[in-house]
Scaffold this motif. Structure first.
Motif, PDB file in Angstrom:
ATOM      1  N   ALA A 141       0.837  -1.209   0.000  1.00 44.03           N
ATOM      2  CA  ALA A 141       0.000   0.000   0.000  1.00 44.03           C
ATOM      3  C   ALA A 141       0.872   1.260   0.000  1.00 44.03           C
ATOM      4  O   ALA A 141       0.359   2.366  -0.104  1.00 44.03           O
ATOM      5  CB  ALA A 141      -0.924   0.000   1.213  1.00 44.03           C
ATOM      6  N   ARG A 145      -7.336 -18.615   9.950  1.00 44.17           N
ATOM      7  CA  ARG A 145      -7.719 -17.647  10.997  1.00 44.17           C
ATOM      8  C   ARG A 145      -9.232 -17.691  11.231  1.00 44.17           C
ATOM      9  O   ARG A 145      -9.699 -17.676  12.370  1.00 44.17           O
ATOM     10  CB  ARG A 145      -7.288 -16.227  10.598  1.00 44.17           C
ATOM     11  CG  ARG A 145      -5.777 -16.012  10.645  1.00 44.17           C
ATOM     12  CD  ARG A 145      -5.420 -14.526  10.510  1.00 44.17           C
ATOM     13  NE  ARG A 145      -5.772 -13.941   9.227  1.00 44.17           N
ATOM     14  CZ  ARG A 145      -4.966 -13.907   8.158  1.00 44.17           C
ATOM     15  NH1 ARG A 145      -3.762 -14.447   8.215  1.00 44.17           N
ATOM     16  NH2 ARG A 145      -5.359 -13.337   7.028  1.00 44.17           N
ATOM     17  N   ARG A 179     -11.713  -5.094  -6.911  1.00 47.73           N
ATOM     18  CA  ARG A 179     -11.347  -6.260  -7.736  1.00 47.73           C
ATOM     19  C   ARG A 179     -11.801  -6.082  -9.185  1.00 47.73           C
ATOM     20  O   ARG A 179     -11.110  -6.523 -10.117  1.00 47.73           O
ATOM     21  CB  ARG A 179     -11.955  -7.534  -7.152  1.00 47.73           C
ATOM     22  CG  ARG A 179     -11.392  -7.977  -5.811  1.00 47.73           C
ATOM     23  CD  ARG A 179      -9.923  -7.847  -5.719  1.00 47.73           C
ATOM     24  NE  ARG A 179      -9.353  -8.622  -4.621  1.00 47.73           N
ATOM     25  CZ  ARG A 179      -8.073  -8.708  -4.358  1.00 47.73           C
ATOM     26  NH1 ARG A 179      -7.195  -8.030  -5.107  1.00 47.73           N
ATOM     27  NH2 ARG A 179      -7.609  -9.420  -3.360  1.00 47.73           N
TER      28      ARG A 179
HETATM   29  N1  LIG Z   1      -8.118 -17.531  -0.131  1.00 49.64           N
HETATM   30  C1  LIG Z   1      -9.279 -17.160  -0.679  1.00 49.64           C
HETATM   31  O1  LIG Z   1     -10.303 -17.869  -0.587  1.00 49.64           O
HETATM   32  C2  LIG Z   1      -9.347 -15.855  -1.459  1.00 49.64           C
HETATM   33  C3  LIG Z   1     -10.591 -15.484  -2.048  1.00 49.64           C
HETATM   34  C4  LIG Z   1     -10.648 -14.338  -2.832  1.00 49.64           C
HETATM   35  C5  LIG Z   1      -9.505 -13.559  -3.016  1.00 49.64           C
HETATM   36  N2  LIG Z   1      -8.327 -13.933  -2.416  1.00 49.64           N
HETATM   37  C6  LIG Z   1      -7.160 -13.066  -2.632  1.00 49.64           C
HETATM   38  O2  LIG Z   1      -6.002 -13.836  -2.844  1.00 49.64           O
HETATM   39  C7  LIG Z   1      -4.853 -13.156  -2.297  1.00 49.64           C
HETATM   40  C8  LIG Z   1      -4.127 -14.082  -1.313  1.00 49.64           C
HETATM   41  O3  LIG Z   1      -5.057 -14.392  -0.279  1.00 49.64           O
HETATM   42  P1  LIG Z   1      -4.733 -15.440   0.891  1.00 49.64           P
HETATM   43  O4  LIG Z   1      -6.013 -16.128   1.174  1.00 49.64           O
HETATM   44  O5  LIG Z   1      -3.510 -16.215   0.577  1.00 49.64           O
HETATM   45  O6  LIG Z   1      -4.441 -14.403   2.091  1.00 49.64           O
HETATM   46  P2  LIG Z   1      -3.587 -14.663   3.422  1.00 49.64           P
HETATM   47  O7  LIG Z   1      -3.558 -16.106   3.727  1.00 49.64           O
HETATM   48  O8  LIG Z   1      -4.164 -13.719   4.434  1.00 49.64           O
HETATM   49  O9  LIG Z   1      -2.114 -14.170   3.026  1.00 49.64           O
HETATM   50  C9  LIG Z   1      -1.935 -12.838   2.647  1.00 49.64           C
HETATM   51  C10 LIG Z   1      -0.469 -12.560   2.378  1.00 49.64           C
HETATM   52  O10 LIG Z   1      -0.371 -11.206   1.918  1.00 49.64           O
HETATM   53  C11 LIG Z   1       0.460 -10.454   2.799  1.00 49.64           C
HETATM   54  N3  LIG Z   1      -0.038  -9.088   2.842  1.00 49.64           N
HETATM   55  C12 LIG Z   1      -1.234  -8.647   3.305  1.00 49.64           C
HETATM   56  N4  LIG Z   1      -1.295  -7.319   3.214  1.00 49.64           N
HETATM   57  C13 LIG Z   1      -0.116  -6.906   2.668  1.00 49.64           C
HETATM   58  C14 LIG Z   1       0.429  -5.638   2.334  1.00 49.64           C
HETATM   59  N5  LIG Z   1      -0.251  -4.505   2.577  1.00 49.64           N
HETATM   60  N6  LIG Z   1       1.669  -5.571   1.777  1.00 49.64           N
HETATM   61  C15 LIG Z   1       2.374  -6.712   1.553  1.00 49.64           C
HETATM   62  N7  LIG Z   1       1.914  -7.940   1.857  1.00 49.64           N
HETATM   63  C16 LIG Z   1       0.680  -8.033   2.417  1.00 49.64           C
HETATM   64  C17 LIG Z   1       0.393 -11.216   4.136  1.00 49.64           C
HETATM   65  O11 LIG Z   1       1.516 -10.962   4.962  1.00 49.64           O
HETATM   66  P3  LIG Z   1       1.530  -9.721   6.020  1.00 49.64           P
HETATM   67  O12 LIG Z   1       0.178  -9.714   6.674  1.00 49.64           O
HETATM   68  O13 LIG Z   1       2.649 -10.047   6.946  1.00 49.64           O
HETATM   69  O14 LIG Z   1       1.797  -8.494   5.216  1.00 49.64           O
HETATM   70  C18 LIG Z   1       0.395 -12.659   3.619  1.00 49.64           C
HETATM   71  O15 LIG Z   1       1.699 -13.028   3.226  1.00 49.64           O
HETATM   72  C19 LIG Z   1      -5.401 -11.888  -1.649  1.00 49.64           C
HETATM   73  O16 LIG Z   1      -5.304 -10.813  -2.541  1.00 49.64           O
HETATM   74  C20 LIG Z   1      -6.850 -12.239  -1.374  1.00 49.64           C
HETATM   75  O17 LIG Z   1      -7.691 -11.110  -1.245  1.00 49.64           O
HETATM   76  C21 LIG Z   1      -8.234 -15.045  -1.652  1.00 49.64           C
END
Ligand SMILES: NC(=O)c1ccc[n+]([C@@H]2O[C@H](COP(=O)([O-])OP(=O)(O)OC[C@H]3O[C@@H](n4cnc5c(N)ncnc54)[C@H](OP(=O)(O)O)[C@@H]3O)[C@@H](O)[C@H]2O)c1
Length: 259
Positions: free
Chosen positions: A66, A196, A160
């Motif tokens: 960000a 989580r 998105r």
């Molecule tokens: N899993 C799903 O079902 C799902 C569904 C729809 C969309 N998505 C999208 O897929 C992507 C990955 O999701 P996920 O489920 O793997 O999420 P996650 O398990 O919460 O992992 C998120 C990762 O992004 C990092 N992150 C978060 N905010 C950040 C920032 N401002 N700058 C740099 N790194 C950041 C976190 O580390 P830190 O917190 O330490 O920065 C972590 O490494 C996201 O964009 C999410 O919105 C996922």
């Protein structure tokens, strides 16, 4: 199938956990050199250590996508380390979603800064390096809500949708330079954020995830696995997807109501 990713340099934002970390593991398996960024240093270092133990050449840069200056520092560090950049995965993000009237200006702005401006700044920063490498690939990680927003899904679904538009704009502008730009639209895929949620509900992820998939009506009847997501991203980054650009691919077990 040889993805021809060996020796390629790929940057993954939000690579310390969840889908980003799974993608990094997949890329390392293919012999790619991987730069990761995330905000939390401890988790980032632990993931980088696991990837190095797997034999990977890995650079871990604490950065918040960000913040414009953090993105520049991340991209510069990767280029300084390996002298080239071949791919970018804009993965960092959150699922901010609530009733429209409850979303403040500050929340709209934060969501756009993180997910839309973060991705567009990172794409702009890697572009000269992709051009210097003779081409490359960008994958924007979005949500199926980009195509099919529901109620109470702002600001995330709106951001998105903008990410999907950015994907198409970039694919049109950069194709002539050999740069392909695609989006992966995620449905419900097990990751740290799902762990989580399960913890909060006091249930094991397997039970919680199965229940949520059933409630949502996922046709394949379960949450996705992070490796299933990572396979698709690795493919889109690879030479095997050399004629694919400007697509937004649902990876959702059939959940999206639209193609
Ligand atoms: N899993 C799903 O079902 C799902 C569904 C729809 C969309 N998505 C999208 O897929 C992507 C990955 O999701 P996920 O489920 O793997 O999420 P996650 O398990 O919460 O992992 C998120 C990762 O992004 C990092 N992150 C978060 N905010 C950040 C920032 N401002 N700058 C740099 N790194 C950041 C976190 O580390 P830190 O917190 O330490 O920065 C972590 O490494 C996201 O964009 C999410 O919105 C996922």
């Amino acid at each position: 199938m040889d993805l021809e990713l060996s020796g390629r340099v790929v940057l993954v934002t939000g690579g310390s956990d969840g889908l980003g970390a799974a993608t990094a593991h997949r890329l390392v398996q293919e012999g790619a050199k991987v730069a990761l960024c995330a905000r939390g240093v401890e988790r980032l270092e632990a993931t980088a250590a696991a990837l190095r133990a797997q034999g990977g050449e890995v650079l871990a840069v604490p950065a918040d996508v960000a913040r414009a200056e953090d993105i520049a520092r991340f991209v510069d560090a990767a280029h300084a380390r390996w002298g080239r950049v071949d791919g970018l995965v804009n993965n960092a993000g959150t699922a901010e979603a609530k009733p429209f009237v409850a979303v403040s200006d500050a929340e709209w702005e934060a969501d756009l800064q993180l997910k839309l401006f973060g991705a567009s700044r990172a794409a702009r920063a890697v572009l000269p390096h992709l051009q210097a490498a003779g081409g490359g690939a960008i994958v924007n990680v979005l949500s199926i809500k980009a195509k099919a927003p529901g109620q109470h899904s702002a600001p995330s679904s709106v951001t998105r949708a903008a990410g999907m538009s950015l994907t198409k704009v970039l694919s049109k502008e950069l194709g002539a330079q050999g740069v392909r730009v695609n989006a992966v639209l995620v449905g419900m895929i097990a990751s740290a954020q799902w762990e989580r949620r399960a913890q909060k509900a006091g249930q094991p992820l397997a039970v919680f995830g199965a229940e949520k998939a059933r409630e949502a009506g996922v046709p394949l009847g379960r949450l996705g696995r992070s490796e299933e997501f990572a396979d698709v991203v690795a493919f889109l980054l690879s030479a095997r997807a050399s004629y694919i650009s400007g697509v937004a691919l649902n990876v959702d077990g059939g959940l999206s109501p639209v193609v």
